[in-house]
Design a protein around this motif. Sequence first.
Motif, short mmCIF file in Angstrom:
data_model
loop_
_atom_site.label_atom_id
_atom_site.label_comp_id
_atom_site.label_asym_id
_atom_site.label_seq_id
_atom_site.Cartn_x
_atom_site.Cartn_y
_atom_site.Cartn_z
N ILE A 260 14.00 -19.57 58.78
CA ILE A 260 12.68 -19.00 58.55
C ILE A 260 12.42 -17.94 59.62
O ILE A 260 12.43 -18.23 60.82
CB ILE A 260 11.58 -20.08 58.60
N ASN B 113 9.67 -14.82 60.46
CA ASN B 113 8.40 -14.18 60.10
C ASN B 113 7.83 -14.77 58.81
O ASN B 113 7.30 -14.06 57.96
CB ASN B 113 8.60 -12.66 59.93
N GLY B 114 7.96 -16.08 58.71
CA GLY B 114 7.39 -16.78 57.57
C GLY B 114 8.18 -16.68 56.29
O GLY B 114 7.75 -17.16 55.24
N LYS B 115 9.37 -16.06 56.33
CA LYS B 115 10.19 -15.90 55.14
C LYS B 115 11.55 -16.55 55.32
O LYS B 115 12.10 -16.56 56.42
CB LYS B 115 10.37 -14.42 54.81
#
Length: 524
Positions: free
Chosen positions: A475, A477-479
């Motif tokens: 994960i 940056n939130g992705k």
Amino acid sequence: MTMTYFRGPGWGAVSALALGVLLIPFRVPRAQVQGQTAPVISGKRYPRMVIRNATVVDGNGTPSAGPKDIVIEGNRIADVVGADPVALKSGRSKRPTGEVEIDATGKYVLPGLIDAHAHLQDERAGVPQPFDYELKLWLACGITTVRDVGSDTKKALELRRKSEAGEIAAPRLFIYPMFGNTSPSPKTPEQARERVRQLHEMGVDGIKILDIDRDLMAAMEDEAHKYGLRIAHHAGVEETNAWDDIKFGTTSIEHWYGIPDAAIEGGVQNFPASYNYNNEVDRFRYAGRLWREASQERLSKVLEAMIEAHVAWVPTMDIYEASRDLQRAQTQPWFSDYLHPTLEEYFRPNPANHGSYFIGWTSTDEAFWKENYRIWMAALREFERKGGLIGAGDDAGFIYQMYGFGLLRELELHQEAGFNPIKVIQHATGNNARILGQEANIGRVKAGFLADLIIVNGNPLENLKVLYPTGITEIRNGKEVRTGGVEWTIKDGIPYHGPTMLADVKEIVAKARSDRRAHAAAAQ
């Protein structure tokens, strides 16, 4: 020709052409020649190559350090230079240059992994399987050196020659033919000595012994020492055990049979009356009860004596893992694209195939094996704590273990046993080099050593899974992103692009599956 590049799972650029067909040489951007963009060609050795901005994990057990520039001239490491940003900015220091450069910014560079227990296999149960499949899997997994402990000796020696000459994409090979219950099988001490002399004349690097009586072991080891041949012992339930290895000067004990046996107070495991060693369900079922029968006091003495006699230990924990968790072994994710159908068929339970013994395997068997691992791992920790030399090998091609992937799983099991990842990497690099007697040539990122290196997308000290060529997810940056894998495996100064090797393997497997389906349809 215009090349289109795609971003793979953290592997750098992968060409559209490489994804569809075999592509060698493979062109990768972001290499530099005299300040200009130029391709690095997979499979080509350069007069002078620089790996730029690497974080280095040496094979000597020291922490990672970087950024460093690694200079390769021909097939050797010419220099490892720390990049001092202050000196560079002031002009007091200049970066080394090369004909080509590989940008390792944000990546880790390790010595090439060494597989100390492997088998060259071009068939399984008499069904053909191409050597290329195995060799490219090894390279894709970052393995630059393999100790072959038992295969067709003439074929293995020819592959060694081709590897040394750079004629094939392959790790460097050390050939240890089997000696014991294989043909020709010596029956007397003098025949044992003569067989050693024959193997020496063939040019082998060492000998692997198994299923051998004490008088023959004494004679063959004495003769082997005269020629400087190293000895790996695959002990079984037999007349000899670790005390004989200690007495006769064995280089390494393979697996673990022979060590707890030597520590059983009565000298013999408590087998049931119905036990049949040649029945592999019996053999492996009761192997799972062996460690619990060893006396801890006697075991400590065995381990101390091994250390004093310089007998190393290559435990191959991965190859027995199916015994403690069969479902995990049978459903490994890389099977879907990379398991050759010949190997897949060999893995199916079948008493005719060695290691395919999972017929009627029970939860009780798995429970015993889980305890077996707990005691075994504790013995390994004690062995190294007292000064013992532990190596790493996988014995793949048996019991649901694929080439290359098996060694990476072995490293995870070393971590599970309680070893720091720095030590785990040392087991598979510097320690294995010592077992081979090659500690002045391989197993280190050091000037003067052979240029056997891997460039990894990620930090293996944080997560050994980044070494798997299929990559991992993270994960950022939130992705969710895919990363990991060995981007470059450099063997003897020749760079091999890891994703290209893996794409080749996928194509080999897909074609073999297609051919098998076509053959089955024609037979109907």
